[in-house]
Design an enzyme around this catalytic site. Structure first.
Site, mmCIF file in Angstrom:
data_model
loop_
_atom_site.group_PDB
_atom_site.id
_atom_site.type_symbol
_atom_site.label_atom_id
_atom_site.label_comp_id
_atom_site.label_asym_id
_atom_site.label_seq_id
_atom_site.Cartn_x
_atom_site.Cartn_y
_atom_site.Cartn_z
ATOM 1 N N SER A 1 -71.239 -34.894 21.157
ATOM 2 C CA SER A 1 -70.992 -34.927 22.597
ATOM 3 C C SER A 1 -69.946 -35.985 22.947
ATOM 4 O O SER A 1 -69.622 -36.853 22.137
ATOM 5 C CB SER A 1 -72.283 -35.254 23.340
ATOM 6 O OG SER A 1 -72.602 -36.621 23.123
ATOM 7 N N LYS A 2 -69.478 -35.891 24.190
ATOM 8 C CA LYS A 2 -68.497 -36.860 24.683
ATOM 9 C C LYS A 2 -69.079 -38.274 24.591
ATOM 10 O O LYS A 2 -68.364 -39.226 24.311
ATOM 11 C CB LYS A 2 -68.153 -36.512 26.128
ATOM 12 C CG LYS A 2 -67.302 -37.563 26.811
ATOM 13 C CD LYS A 2 -66.710 -37.033 28.086
ATOM 14 C CE LYS A 2 -66.547 -38.085 29.158
ATOM 15 N NZ LYS A 2 -65.950 -39.346 28.762
ATOM 16 N N ARG A 3 -70.397 -38.370 24.809
ATOM 17 C CA ARG A 3 -71.024 -39.689 24.756
ATOM 18 C C ARG A 3 -70.865 -40.325 23.368
ATOM 19 O O ARG A 3 -70.642 -41.517 23.245
ATOM 20 C CB ARG A 3 -72.504 -39.595 25.152
ATOM 21 C CG ARG A 3 -72.975 -40.857 25.795
ATOM 22 C CD ARG A 3 -74.216 -40.722 26.673
ATOM 23 N NE ARG A 3 -74.486 -39.406 27.191
ATOM 24 C CZ ARG A 3 -75.614 -38.746 26.966
ATOM 25 N NH1 ARG A 3 -76.557 -39.277 26.209
ATOM 26 N NH2 ARG A 3 -75.818 -37.561 27.496
#
Ligand code: GLU
Length: 519
Positions: free
Chosen positions: A276-278
């Site tokens: 994910s972007k996180r």
């Protein structure tokens, strides 16, 4: 049956920037199409207006172009989604919202053949059903087990049904999933899969309120009309496959039903779950191909802006979930087209390794010519107000490129070859700038000033070495002092290379400046 021309599609929904997993899906589609001499089509699936994000469609197309994934159909040379049919783009428009007129008749066709029905339940009535089921510790599902007591064309009289269709504008058409049927499916990656239809719900196919189909209907109808032969997509769509199989059957399109391949997810570098972007924000790597600014103003970094070459990004992505069956890691796009095969696409998710992405970039950087890299370096030099002779930049690049991962590293590695040091590394100075050493270094500098042999790596290097060795001076210590004075730090290129590049005048000037600053 005659062999059909291979036609695959990438069918993104413009709901945000394209994740690198999505780029990989597009890439595998492209490789498959090109390998089979077929067509790669782009279709924009924008029937869910609530999730539409302005700018996302352009971002997706720009991202694919940057990667060299060029569609044969659906998008024109200018990167615009094609709206008008032509010989090259016979199925235009390729944006589903502009095809809205097409789908209703297909939904009605399924009602007429008994494979679908009109449903009139209000959102409130369905919410009540859900709450009641929950109170009993169950989950409400609209299917064979409940449709017989809900408000739909199966439970009301034909007259009542006509009246509701006339008066209400919030009805839907639902697919009538048969009870207790084993749906037998084949996936090119996962093999044979079976699902009992009783576990599925009667998905909405068309909505009167939006005058639009849902994803499932539009997707199947368009794949059929666009003569798609293989559907290659992310595994999040695997649960929809039984419905899609049943839709093909209900339409009587089994003969030309595409083959399906569901790609496993890209996984986090550490821990479990989808990349994910996180993860990228936490560990400092991009998950999107290009920089993206959301309509709310949130920035996401991109591989392009981080300094990756598209070839490196594409090569790295291709290897995330596919292997050629041997140890080879470097492939150009053309080589990937040759080597790709669906049976070497792995079933398990592929863990993303940000270091491997950097490794690829370093390898591609080394493969580039010095002139090509110099051209990329010139704008960075200009940002630092440096105007340098192009041939000089080429010479510098030749000496430093082995040390860099990105072109942007060149400046950090080599700024001292373009201007005098602005400061001196404190740690290096504390360690090496000792009187017994720098006085010797100054003598070497004087020797260089007086040297009149060839200004070549060998010439200067050998003369200097002979001089220092002849005097029995400590080579390393003297060199470190010289480098500190000439480059601002004790690490860097060999002294001979620095001298040749910056010239004798600059050597003198820098020695004098170091004397003033450090002694
Ligand atoms: N619009 C779907 C998506 O964004 C496409 C799924 C498919 O390829 O069938 O993932």
């Amino acid at each position: 049956m005659t062999q059909r021309r291979t036609r695959v599609r990438f069918a993104p929904s413009p709901t945000g920037p394209l994740h690198m997993g999505g780029v990989r899906t597009a890439l595998y589609n492209y490789l498959f199409a090109k390998q089979n001499g077929g067509d790669f089509i782009i279709r924009i699936e924008d029937t869910d207006s609530h999730r539409f994000v302005p700018g996302a469609e352009k971002y997706i197309i720009d991202s694919l172009r940057w990667c060299g994934i060029i569609p044969d159909e659906g998008v024109d040379e200018n990167g615009c989604v094609v709206e008008t049919a032509s010989e090259k783009h016979p199925h235009a428009p390729y944006r589903q919202s502009q095809r809205r007129g097409i789908y209703r008749k297909y939904a009605e066709q399924l009602v007429a053949s008994g494979n679908a029905y009109y449903a009139f339940d209000t959102p409130e009535a369905l919410a009540r059903e859900r709450a009641e089921a929950e109170a009993r510790g169950e989950t409400f599902i609209y299917n064979w087990s409940t449709r017989g007591r809900l408000l739909n064309s199966l439970t009301v009289s034909p007259e009542e049904c006509s009246r509701l269709l006339q008066e209400r504008d919030d009805w839907t058409i639902r697919f009538k999933v048969p009870e207790n049927r084993i749906v037998k499916m084949d996936d090119l990656i996962r093999g044979h899969v079976e699902v009992n239809s009783s576990t599925l719900d009667d998905k909405v196919l068309w909505k009167k309120a939006d005058v639009l189909p849902t994803y499932h209907l539009a997707n199947i109808v368009d794949d059929h009309l666009m003569e798609i032969t293989e559907v290659i997509r992310g595994e999040e769509w695997l649960p929809s496959l039984p419905l899609h199989y049943m839709l093909y059957e209900a339409f009587g399109w089994q003969e030309t039903m595409p083959r399906f391949a569901h790609l496993a997810l890209l996984l986090k570098p550490v821990g479990n779950g989808k990349l994910s972007k996180r993860d990228g924000d936490k560990m400092g790597f991009p998950v999107f191909p290009l920089h993206w600014v959301s309509p709310e103003g949130e920035h996401s970094r991109g591989y392009r802006e981080d300094g990756y070459f598209p070839e490196a990004f594409v090569n790295m992505l291709a290897m995330l979930g596919w292997n050629p069956g041997n140890d080879r890691e470097m492939f150009t796009m053309d080589e990937l087209i040759q080597a790709f095969s669906m049976d070497k696409v792995q079933k398990a998710g592929a863990k993303f390794n940000p270091d491997k992405a950097k490794w690829y970039n370093k390898e591609y950087l080394r493969l580039k010519s010095d002139r090509e890299l110099a051209e990329l370096f010139v704008p960075i030099l200009e940002e630092h107000s440096v105007k340098a002779d192009f041939d000089y930049v080429v010479k510098v690049v030749a000496l430093i490129k082995e040390r860099a991962t990105f072109v942007k590293d060149f400046w950090d590695i080599a700024s001292y070859l373009f201007r005098d040091p602005q400061q001196y590394d404190e740690k290096d100075a504390a360690k090496f700038w000792k009187e017994e050493n720098y006085t010797l270094a100054f003598k070497v500098a004087d020797f260089i000033a007086a040297y009149d042999g060839p200004m070549t790596h060998e010439g200067v290097g050998a003369a200097m070495e002979e001089y220092i060795k002849g005097n029995e001076w400590p080579m390393g210590k003297v060199m470190n002092c010289l480098r500190l004075a000439l480059a601002g730090a004790s690490s860097g290129l060999g002294i001979a290379d620095i001298v040749i590049l910056i010239g004798k005048d600059a050597v003198n000037r820098r020695i004098e400046a170091a004397k003033k600053a450090l002694c």
